[in-house]
Motif scaffolding. Structure first.
Motif, PDB file in Angstrom:
ATOM      1  N   VAL A 110       0.847  -1.203   0.000  1.00 37.21           N
ATOM      2  CA  VAL A 110       0.000   0.000   0.000  1.00 37.21           C
ATOM      3  C   VAL A 110       0.874   1.241   0.000  1.00 37.21           C
ATOM      4  O   VAL A 110       0.639   2.196  -0.759  1.00 37.21           O
ATOM      5  CB  VAL A 110      -0.965  -0.012   1.207  1.00 37.21           C
ATOM      6  CG1 VAL A 110      -1.656   1.327   1.376  1.00 37.21           C
ATOM      7  CG2 VAL A 110      -1.986  -1.122   1.051  1.00 37.21           C
ATOM      8  N   LEU A 111       1.909   1.239   0.830  1.00 41.20           N
ATOM      9  CA  LEU A 111       2.821   2.372   0.903  1.00 41.20           C
ATOM     10  C   LEU A 111       3.509   2.592  -0.446  1.00 41.20           C
ATOM     11  O   LEU A 111       3.622   3.734  -0.923  1.00 41.20           O
ATOM     12  CB  LEU A 111       3.860   2.118   1.999  1.00 41.20           C
ATOM     13  CG  LEU A 111       4.845   3.236   2.278  1.00 41.20           C
ATOM     14  CD1 LEU A 111       4.115   4.440   2.849  1.00 41.20           C
ATOM     15  CD2 LEU A 111       5.922   2.756   3.234  1.00 41.20           C
ATOM     16  N   HIS A 112       3.911   1.537  -1.088  1.00 44.09           N
ATOM     17  CA  HIS A 112       4.557   1.637  -2.402  1.00 44.09           C
ATOM     18  C   HIS A 112       3.614   2.222  -3.442  1.00 44.09           C
ATOM     19  O   HIS A 112       3.995   3.095  -4.229  1.00 44.09           O
ATOM     20  CB  HIS A 112       5.039   0.247  -2.838  1.00 44.09           C
ATOM     21  CG  HIS A 112       5.748   0.239  -4.138  1.00 44.09           C
ATOM     22  ND1 HIS A 112       5.091   0.074  -5.338  1.00 44.09           N
ATOM     23  CD2 HIS A 112       7.049   0.391  -4.442  1.00 44.09           C
ATOM     24  CE1 HIS A 112       5.964   0.116  -6.319  1.00 44.09           C
ATOM     25  NE2 HIS A 112       7.171   0.298  -5.802  1.00 44.09           N
ATOM     26  N   SER A 113       2.374   1.770  -3.434  1.00 43.32           N
ATOM     27  CA  SER A 113       1.424   2.274  -4.434  1.00 43.32           C
ATOM     28  C   SER A 113       1.042   3.730  -4.183  1.00 43.32           C
ATOM     29  O   SER A 113       0.677   4.439  -5.120  1.00 43.32           O
ATOM     30  CB  SER A 113       0.177   1.389  -4.473  1.00 43.32           C
ATOM     31  OG  SER A 113      -0.499   1.447  -3.234  1.00 43.32           O
ATOM     32  N   VAL A 114       1.135   4.188  -2.942  1.00 44.36           N
ATOM     33  CA  VAL A 114       0.824   5.589  -2.640  1.00 44.36           C
ATOM     34  C   VAL A 114       2.016   6.501  -2.941  1.00 44.36           C
ATOM     35  O   VAL A 114       1.861   7.588  -3.503  1.00 44.36           O
ATOM     36  CB  VAL A 114       0.377   5.736  -1.161  1.00 44.36           C
ATOM     37  CG1 VAL A 114       0.308   7.198  -0.737  1.00 44.36           C
ATOM     38  CG2 VAL A 114      -0.954   5.062  -0.944  1.00 44.36           C
ATOM     39  N   VAL A 115       3.206   6.074  -2.606  1.00 40.42           N
ATOM     40  CA  VAL A 115       4.386   6.919  -2.720  1.00 40.42           C
ATOM     41  C   VAL A 115       4.936   6.971  -4.150  1.00 40.42           C
ATOM     42  O   VAL A 115       5.473   7.996  -4.572  1.00 40.42           O
ATOM     43  CB  VAL A 115       5.477   6.434  -1.730  1.00 40.42           C
ATOM     44  CG1 VAL A 115       6.790   7.137  -1.949  1.00 40.42           C
ATOM     45  CG2 VAL A 115       4.997   6.620  -0.307  1.00 40.42           C
TER      46      VAL A 115
END
Length: 130
Positions: A110-115
């Motif tokens: 999730v963090l990767h897809s947001v950042v």
């Protein structure tokens, strides 16, 4: 089956008939005592494995399997390798995946897809490339 690959035309039909002409072992060919043993046993695969090995040993003694020892030992080795692979697959399927590790993986995805879009905006010259 290798013969089937080499055949063409009329010979192909004969090869298919020959390949499927072998006697098959089905449930009706197994006696009720053996079926009951398989049904009640907790280790069904190991039981059938032992039966196959026992049949091989009995047929060595009677002369049905009159093949050179190196080839025969290879047959036993391949059976044993199959059982090892079965037990490895059983271990993988029964050991649960660690819950904290799974949650960390989900969080990082999730963090990767947001950042990622924000980082890409800094690297590229046009915003639609991000």
């Amino acid at each position: 089956l290798a013969e089937i690959e080499d055949c063409s035309g009329e010979n192909e039909t004969e090869a298919w008939k020959a390949a499927f002409g072998y006697e098959l072992i089905d449930v009706e060919a197994i006696d009720t005592k053996s079926l009951k043993a398989i049904k009640e046993c907790e280790c069904k695969v190991e039981l059938v494995f032992q039966w196959i090995q026992q049949l091989m040993v009995e047929n060595i003694e009677t002369g049905v399997l009159s093949i050179p020892p190196p080839i025969l030992s290879r047959a036993f080795q391949e059976l044993a390798t199959g059982m090892v692979q079965f037990h490895d697959a059983l271990k993988i399927s029964t050991i649960p995946f660690p819950y904290p590790y799974a949650q960390c993986c989900d969080l990082f995805l999730v963090l990767h897809s947001v950042v990622t879009p924000f980082v890409m905006c800094q690297w590229v010259s046009r915003p639609w490339w991000a």
